[in-house]
Design an enzyme around this catalytic site. Structure first.
Site, PDB file in Angstrom:
ATOM      1  CB  CYS A 296      -0.946  -0.011   1.190  1.00 16.05           C
ATOM      2  SG  CYS A 296      -0.168  -0.506   2.721  1.00 16.05           S
TER       3      CYS A 296
ATOM      4  CG  HIS B  49      -0.531   4.174   4.406  1.00 14.84           C
ATOM      5  ND1 HIS B  49      -1.248   3.957   5.559  1.00 14.84           N
ATOM      6  CD2 HIS B  49      -0.134   2.943   3.977  1.00 14.84           C
ATOM      7  CE1 HIS B  49      -1.301   2.652   5.801  1.00 14.84           C
ATOM      8  NE2 HIS B  49      -0.637   2.015   4.855  1.00 14.84           N
TER       9      HIS B  49
HETATM   10  N1  LIG Z   1      -5.487  -2.788   4.940  1.00 15.22           N
HETATM   11  C1  LIG Z   1      -4.696  -2.328   3.979  1.00 15.22           C
HETATM   12  O1  LIG Z   1      -4.442  -1.118   3.846  1.00 15.22           O
HETATM   13  C2  LIG Z   1      -4.094  -3.292   3.015  1.00 15.22           C
HETATM   14  C3  LIG Z   1      -3.406  -2.778   1.928  1.00 15.22           C
HETATM   15  C4  LIG Z   1      -2.820  -3.664   1.024  1.00 15.22           C
HETATM   16  C5  LIG Z   1      -2.939  -5.016   1.232  1.00 15.22           C
HETATM   17  N2  LIG Z   1      -3.621  -5.489   2.313  1.00 15.22           N
HETATM   18  C6  LIG Z   1      -3.707  -6.937   2.495  1.00 15.22           C
HETATM   19  O2  LIG Z   1      -5.050  -7.338   2.306  1.00 15.22           O
HETATM   20  C7  LIG Z   1      -5.345  -8.432   3.185  1.00 15.22           C
HETATM   21  C8  LIG Z   1      -6.615  -8.127   3.980  1.00 15.22           C
HETATM   22  O3  LIG Z   1      -6.388  -6.981   4.754  1.00 15.22           O
HETATM   23  P1  LIG Z   1      -7.565  -6.229   5.532  1.00 15.22           P
HETATM   24  O4  LIG Z   1      -6.977  -4.956   5.954  1.00 15.22           O
HETATM   25  O5  LIG Z   1      -8.830  -6.255   4.752  1.00 15.22           O
HETATM   26  O6  LIG Z   1      -7.733  -7.195   6.822  1.00 15.22           O
HETATM   27  P2  LIG Z   1      -9.036  -7.480   7.717  1.00 15.22           P
HETATM   28  O7  LIG Z   1      -9.885  -6.277   7.845  1.00 15.22           O
HETATM   29  O8  LIG Z   1      -8.491  -8.095   8.953  1.00 15.22           O
HETATM   30  O9  LIG Z   1      -9.851  -8.580   6.894  1.00 15.22           O
HETATM   31  C9  LIG Z   1      -9.367  -9.887   6.734  1.00 15.22           C
HETATM   32  C10 LIG Z   1     -10.300 -10.655   5.826  1.00 15.22           C
HETATM   33  O10 LIG Z   1      -9.727 -11.934   5.586  1.00 15.22           O
HETATM   34  C11 LIG Z   1     -10.657 -12.946   5.976  1.00 15.22           C
HETATM   35  N3  LIG Z   1      -9.932 -14.095   6.508  1.00 15.22           N
HETATM   36  C12 LIG Z   1      -9.046 -14.117   7.525  1.00 15.22           C
HETATM   37  N4  LIG Z   1      -8.600 -15.384   7.725  1.00 15.22           N
HETATM   38  C13 LIG Z   1      -9.224 -16.146   6.806  1.00 15.22           C
HETATM   39  C14 LIG Z   1      -9.192 -17.542   6.510  1.00 15.22           C
HETATM   40  N5  LIG Z   1      -8.431 -18.382   7.184  1.00 15.22           N
HETATM   41  N6  LIG Z   1      -9.970 -17.996   5.492  1.00 15.22           N
HETATM   42  C15 LIG Z   1     -10.759 -17.151   4.797  1.00 15.22           C
HETATM   43  N7  LIG Z   1     -10.831 -15.823   5.025  1.00 15.22           N
HETATM   44  C16 LIG Z   1     -10.068 -15.330   6.026  1.00 15.22           C
HETATM   45  C17 LIG Z   1     -11.512 -12.290   7.042  1.00 15.22           C
HETATM   46  O11 LIG Z   1     -12.717 -13.007   7.131  1.00 15.22           O
HETATM   47  P3  LIG Z   1     -13.549 -13.170   8.520  1.00 15.22           P
HETATM   48  O12 LIG Z   1     -14.507 -12.016   8.550  1.00 15.22           O
HETATM   49  O13 LIG Z   1     -14.255 -14.471   8.321  1.00 15.22           O
HETATM   50  O14 LIG Z   1     -12.571 -13.174   9.640  1.00 15.22           O
HETATM   51  C18 LIG Z   1     -11.674 -10.907   6.437  1.00 15.22           C
HETATM   52  O15 LIG Z   1     -12.642 -10.950   5.399  1.00 15.22           O
HETATM   53  C19 LIG Z   1      -4.101  -8.673   4.035  1.00 15.22           C
HETATM   54  O16 LIG Z   1      -3.329  -9.685   3.451  1.00 15.22           O
HETATM   55  C20 LIG Z   1      -3.366  -7.359   3.918  1.00 15.22           C
HETATM   56  O17 LIG Z   1      -1.979  -7.494   4.052  1.00 15.22           O
HETATM   57  C21 LIG Z   1      -4.212  -4.667   3.201  1.00 15.22           C
END
Ligand SMILES: NC(=O)c1ccc[n+]([C@@H]2O[C@H](COP(=O)([O-])OP(=O)(O)OC[C@H]3O[C@@H](n4cnc5c(N)ncnc54)[C@H](OP(=O)(O)O)[C@@H]3O)[C@@H](O)[C@H]2O)c1
Length: 347
Positions: free
Chosen positions: A137, A252
């Site tokens: 990001c 950010h």
């Molecule tokens: N946040 C950012 O700014 C950002 C930027 C770039 C990339 N990312 C990447 O994007 C990904 C998600 O980030 P986020 O910020 O959206 O996190 P988040 O809000 O914690 O959401 C995580 C998501 O993943 C699902 N999940 C977790 N464990 C799982 C499993 N074992 N099987 C299936 N689904 C699962 C969760 O589902 P449940 O509701 O069922 O728990 C939820 O839908 C991460 O890899 C992160 O590094 C994030």
């Protein structure tokens, strides 16, 4: 319009649909009218059965471990690196093309790492791995500015400090910052939550994002170097970073010192950056004349300000950028990859 009965619109799955990136993807699919024939919302067994709305229709969340990827053409993965490592190759084997938001495949030579405004040509053919990686990001907005600077003046070195919001740790990160702030306001000397961010992020800044490597840099800092080189196609590009978490809910910011091979004319630099797609230059020094996470404006633009060529070294300049990490840094870049694939017919 987006639910398109046409045979050509893709059937899509959003893995991690309940998360901060997943829900932002849903918002962008609605806002941009991204066409789909079917949409499947997928998360962990914890959320299976939950109802979410897309384009006014209600959908039940499916559990990932029983989901059949042979029913979709395109799968967006935003559920963590370990989930992508396990399930993205399985989805590809079942026939889906994957756009992955995690760091699982970014440095894989068979997987293109794409910022459409910079290297959309990578999407001219279907990748060997069946996966297209979305960069980190903080890297995405930076390379969108470095590209034209490299082409015009040649970059000798970029020294970057990031100011990264709590939303980089998803829903849990934002919730912890809010709760820690509330607790600290009530009792400034008491213990505030510090699980997502250690020590607590409330009224604090933490010069540590992701895990520590043997080099002394963090993984986040290493990602910004390696990913910038891969996206820009400049293998020896010198980008060095300190990544810092700050008590901001979303968006950010980065301060970058960029030293070039040639002398930089400030007016030309401002014009060059302002001419980039979806970039807004805030070129006034008065308060409010520079972008901040709360006031930057259009969340789908990279916002740039404080552009200063150094009087003692006119080959170098500073800039400040602000970028919505959930949109530009994740979901928007992923949707723009999907849009570019659709335009090219390579989906
Ligand atoms: N946040 C950012 O700014 C950002 C930027 C770039 C990339 N990312 C990447 O994007 C990904 C998600 O980030 P986020 O910020 O959206 O996190 P988040 O809000 O914690 O959401 C995580 C998501 O993943 C699902 N999940 C977790 N464990 C799982 C499993 N074992 N099987 C299936 N689904 C699962 C969760 O589902 P449940 O509701 O069922 O728990 C939820 O839908 C991460 O890899 C992160 O590094 C994030």
């Amino acid at each position: 319009m987006p639910l398109t009965p046409s045979d050509t619109a893709p059937r899509i799955a959003l893995v991690g649909a309940t998360g901060a990136v997943g829900t932002t993807l849903i918002e962008l699919i609605e806002e941009r009218g991204f066409p789909y024939r079917e949409i499947h919302l997928v998360a962990s067994a914890r959320s299976a059965g939950r109802e979410l709305t897309v384009d006014g229709r209600s959908y039940r969340v499916a559990a990932l471990d029983t989901f059949d990827f042979s029913t979709v053409d395109l799968a967006f993965f935003s559920a963590g690196g370990s989930v992508s490592r396990k399930w993205a190759p399985a989805a590809v084997a079942q026939g889906a093309l994957v756009i992955d938001n995690t760091n699982a495949f970014r440095m894989d030579p068979a997987t293109p790492l794409v910022v459409p405004q910079v290297n959309a040509h990578e999407l001219d053919r279907r990748p060997d791995s069946g996966i297209i990686a979305n960069p980190n990001c903080s890297t995405i907005p930076l390379v969108r500015l470095l590209r034209p600077i490299e082409d015009r003046w040649g970059i000798r070195q970029a020294v970057v400090s990031t100011y990264q919001a709590a939303s980089g740790r998803g829903h849990a990160g934002m919730a912890e910052l809010r709760e820690a702030t509330r607790v600290t306001l009530e009792n400034p000397t008491g213990d505030a939550p510090a699980e997502e961010f250690t020590p607590t992020l409330a009224f604090n800044v933490i010069p540590f994002v992701d895990e520590l490597l043997e080099s002394g840099f963090t993984l986040e800092e290493q990602k910004m170097l390696q990913e910038s080189r891969k996206i820009l196609g400049v293998p020896h590009l010198d980008v060095t970073t300190t990544c810092v978490r700050v008590p901001v809910v979303n968006c950010h910011s980065e301060a970058a010192w960029i030293e070039c091979a040639d002398v930089v004319d400030r007016d030309e630099l401002v014009r060059l950056l302002a001419a980039q797609p979806e970039v807004t230059v805030h070129d006034r020094d008065a308060i409010g004349g520079f972008p901040t996470p709360r006031t930057a404006g259009d969340p789908d633009h990279v916002h740039v300000g404080r552009i200063r060529v150094a009087p003692h070294n006119p080959r170098g300049f500073w800039l400040w950028l602000v970028s919505d990490n959930l949109r530009i840094g994740a979901a928007l870049n992923a949707i723009q990859i999907a849009e570019a694939l659709t335009e090219r017919g390579t989906l």
